[in-house]
Design an enzyme around this catalytic site. Sequence first.
Site, PDB file in Angstrom:
ATOM      1  N   SER A 176      20.350 144.021 -84.185  1.00 12.92           N
ATOM      2  CA  SER A 176      21.748 143.579 -84.094  1.00 12.92           C
ATOM      3  C   SER A 176      22.403 143.834 -82.742  1.00 12.92           C
ATOM      4  CB  SER A 176      22.579 144.247 -85.188  1.00 12.92           C
ATOM      5  OG  SER A 176      22.069 143.914 -86.448  1.00 12.92           O
TER       6      SER A 176
ATOM      7  N   SER B 112      23.533 140.728 -84.691  1.00 11.58           N
ATOM      8  CA  SER B 112      24.812 140.516 -85.334  1.00 11.58           C
ATOM      9  C   SER B 112      25.967 141.174 -84.603  1.00 11.58           C
ATOM     10  CB  SER B 112      24.762 141.017 -86.778  1.00 11.58           C
ATOM     11  OG  SER B 112      24.720 142.436 -86.825  1.00 11.58           O
TER      12      SER B 112
ATOM     13  N   LYS C 248      33.180 146.371 -84.608  1.00  9.42           N
ATOM     14  CA  LYS C 248      32.474 145.261 -85.246  1.00  9.42           C
ATOM     15  C   LYS C 248      33.034 145.018 -86.647  1.00  9.42           C
ATOM     16  CE  LYS C 248      27.669 144.044 -86.364  1.00  9.42           C
ATOM     17  NZ  LYS C 248      26.283 144.529 -86.195  1.00  9.42           N
TER      18      LYS C 248
END
Length: 186
Positions: free
Chosen positions: A177, A153, A78
């Site tokens: 997330s 996210s 990520k």
Amino acid sequence: MDPFDSATALALAIRKQELSPVEVAEAYLRRIDRLDPAVGAFVWRNDEAVRAAARRAERALLDGSRLPPFHGVPIPVKDLAQVEAQPATCGSLGVSDAPRTRTEPAIARLLSAGFLLMGRTNTPEMGLLTTTDNHRYGNAHNPWDLTCSPGGSSGGAAAAVAAGLAPVAHASDGGGSIRVPASACG
């Protein structure tokens, strides 16, 4: 190789020498080339680095070295996490794309488990939204319905796995997330 195989299934196939780390990495890179322009899961790639890591993993497999559990299995990271020699822009135009000088402990653990880093996945700016939209890289899309967000996210990570662009992906969860993408892509 099925691009939707789990990381554990791929690790076992590599250990049994039914698949080589090079074959696995190349299969995912070809799939990313073909599908990711529409999905938008990846924001940065270093294909030569993952190829070199796969070749090293293959040599270790053939020379009888002691192997970690996920030896030769690719994984994207990520864009919020720092990895030495890679950018970490947090999906923001306000953050430099200069290579970082350290690797976060969580990523170091993935490396010690034998994973091969294969690029960076999309995240909303600073990881603050529940949709994976940002001005720097554009939006990530749910691979099952490209008109929808995969959530955020960790939406780029979720979209990569759901599209078969990676067997597993690094994600984080500070406020949903990874739970939001799991429900959006699942």
